[in-house]
Design an enzyme around this catalytic site. Structure first.
Site, PDB file in Angstrom:
ATOM      1  N   GLY A  41     -23.117  10.406 -16.555  1.00 35.19           N
ATOM      2  CA  GLY A  41     -21.854   9.910 -15.984  1.00 35.19           C
ATOM      3  C   GLY A  41     -22.205   9.137 -14.672  1.00 35.19           C
ATOM      4  O   GLY A  41     -21.244   8.542 -13.985  1.00 35.19           O
ATOM      5  N   GLU A  42     -23.373   9.096 -14.139  1.00 35.21           N
ATOM      6  CA  GLU A  42     -23.943   8.329 -12.936  1.00 35.21           C
ATOM      7  C   GLU A  42     -23.530   7.023 -13.030  1.00 35.21           C
ATOM      8  O   GLU A  42     -24.315   6.592 -14.154  1.00 35.21           O
ATOM      9  CB  GLU A  42     -24.885   8.895 -12.259  1.00 35.21           C
ATOM     10  N   GLN A 100      -3.339   6.867   3.315  1.00 33.91           N
ATOM     11  CA  GLN A 100      -3.715   8.166   3.988  1.00 33.91           C
ATOM     12  C   GLN A 100      -4.472   7.783   5.423  1.00 33.91           C
ATOM     13  O   GLN A 100      -5.514   7.892   5.681  1.00 33.91           O
ATOM     14  CB  GLN A 100      -4.577   9.005   3.112  1.00 33.91           C
ATOM     15  N   HIS A 133      -0.895  -1.304   4.885  1.00 31.39           N
ATOM     16  CA  HIS A 133       0.150  -0.683   5.163  1.00 31.39           C
ATOM     17  C   HIS A 133       0.298  -0.366   6.730  1.00 31.39           C
ATOM     18  O   HIS A 133       1.256  -0.344   7.336  1.00 31.39           O
ATOM     19  CB  HIS A 133       0.231   0.886   4.358  1.00 31.39           C
ATOM     20  N   ASP A 173      12.671  -1.317   4.843  1.00 30.81           N
ATOM     21  CA  ASP A 173      12.653  -0.052   5.776  1.00 30.81           C
ATOM     22  C   ASP A 173      12.408  -0.496   7.187  1.00 30.81           C
ATOM     23  O   ASP A 173      11.734  -1.630   7.282  1.00 30.81           O
ATOM     24  CB  ASP A 173      11.659   1.085   5.182  1.00 30.81           C
ATOM     25  N   LYS A 196      15.495   3.396   5.208  1.00 26.01           N
ATOM     26  CA  LYS A 196      14.718   4.203   4.162  1.00 26.01           C
ATOM     27  C   LYS A 196      14.080   5.544   4.571  1.00 26.01           C
ATOM     28  O   LYS A 196      13.484   5.486   5.480  1.00 26.01           O
ATOM     29  CB  LYS A 196      14.093   3.288   3.206  1.00 26.01           C
ATOM     30  N   ARG A 198      11.614   8.786   3.107  1.00 30.06           N
ATOM     31  CA  ARG A 198      10.723   9.283   2.208  1.00 30.06           C
ATOM     32  C   ARG A 198      10.378  10.713   2.386  1.00 30.06           C
ATOM     33  O   ARG A 198      10.074  10.842   3.514  1.00 30.06           O
ATOM     34  CB  ARG A 198       9.444   8.397   1.669  1.00 30.06           C
ATOM     35  N   ASP A 223       7.007  -6.934   0.962  1.00 26.57           N
ATOM     36  CA  ASP A 223       6.381  -5.331   1.266  1.00 26.57           C
ATOM     37  C   ASP A 223       4.887  -5.370   1.008  1.00 26.57           C
ATOM     38  O   ASP A 223       4.278  -6.574   0.255  1.00 26.57           O
ATOM     39  CB  ASP A 223       6.831  -4.552   0.496  1.00 26.57           C
TER      40      ASP A 223
END
Length: 301
Positions: A41-42, A100, A133, A173, A196, A198, A223
């Protein structure tokens, strides 16, 4: 337009067609790079020796599978360094983990900064990111990092396709007001906005207030990204309930998680236009795709 003809392009597996478009814009070669997997899987990377001594632009979106594409990028950069390339510049059209960008709840990592730090520790000399973002993310890097936008690509598309006499721009927003205002200024249109909210735990989107008048008008919304499609669906319902005539939604990144595409098809939004920052296999007729290779090429230093 500043074409850097001395630069060669290499692609990860996330978006080879975009890399090909960029190479064509630069009038340069696309360096072969074989990407495979070992039995365990590498990732197995083999960069063509033609990269040796060259100035390289590595193109890779951190799209699904996100972690796999990040690892690929790190391995390709290491392979390029070991081949003895002159320099490596990285273009990440969609920067996975970009949402994040803050610690919202106790116990969470600052994931966008973690990814930026890892990339900065490689042999990559410079990075280009597209319509983030949070525009502070380039500050997470310790190498020169540039924030690009596809706004001009969308604006040119709008000017060619639509009559703008009865049209205004709406921010979906308050957080997107600056972006929406810039889009409205380019098109010389009025601006309205939706309030808006969330839910941070469930992701549910609710709309509650409209600042501006949309009745009988065509609406343009710009956006940075569409993920679940919740914002697009709820805002379009809200605006149609307030009398909007046509709603055209523009987003640089079509991430499309879960049932987003089906939900968009059923929603009141009349059209959705995205870029090829993330590779799309098949999309319904309501969703159009614009090429952003020129946006990068025009900003290469």
């Amino acid at each position: 337009m500043r074409y850097n003809t001395a630069m060669k392009v290499i692609s990860g597996s996330s978006n080879p067609q975009l890399a090909k478009n960029i190479a064509q814009q630069l009038k340069t070669d696309l360096i072969p790079c074989k990407i495979d997997k070992f039995a365990n899987g590498e990732k197995r990377i083999m960069v063509d020796a033609g990269a040796r001594g060259q100035k390289i632009l590595l193109v890779q979106s951190f799209s699904k599978p996100v972690d796999e594409h990040i690892i690929e990028t790190l391995l390709i950069a290491d392979a390029l360094e070991r081949l003895g390339v002159k320099s490596i510049e990285l273009f990440v059209p969609w920067f996975g983990y970009s949402f994040q960008d803050k610690v919202f709840l106790p116990g969470e990592p600052l994931s966008a900064k973690v990814v930026a730090r890892i990339l900065s520790e490689t042999s990559i000399n410079k990075a280009y990111l597209l319509d983030l973002h949070n525009i502070s993310i380039p500050g997470f890097f310790s190498i020169p990092t540039y924030h690009l936008t596809a706004m001009d690509v969308f604006a040119q598309h709008v000017q060619k396709k639509y009559k703008l006499s009865n049209t205004l721009v709406v921010s979906p927003d308050y957080g997107g007001l600056k972006r929406a205002r810039a889009f409205a200024d380019i098109l010389d249109l009025d601006l309205a906005s939706v309030e808006k909210r969330r839910n941070l735990k469930t992701g549910e989107v609710t709309t509650s207030k409209l600042d501006g008048e949309v009745e009988g008008k065509n609406v343009l919304i710009f956006d940075d990204a569409i993920l679940s499609g919740g914002t697009t669906v709820e805002v379009s319902k809200f605006l149609k309930d307030h009398g909007a005539k046509k709603i055209h939604f523009f987003a640089t990144h079509g991430v499309f998680t879960g049932e987003a595409i089906k939900d968009l098809q059923k929603s009141p939004v009349d059209s959705v236009t995205i870029t090829n920052s993330i590779y799309q296999d098949k999309l319904p007729g309501k969703i159009a795709v614009l090429d952003i290779s020129s946006s990068l090429v025009e900003n290469l230093s």
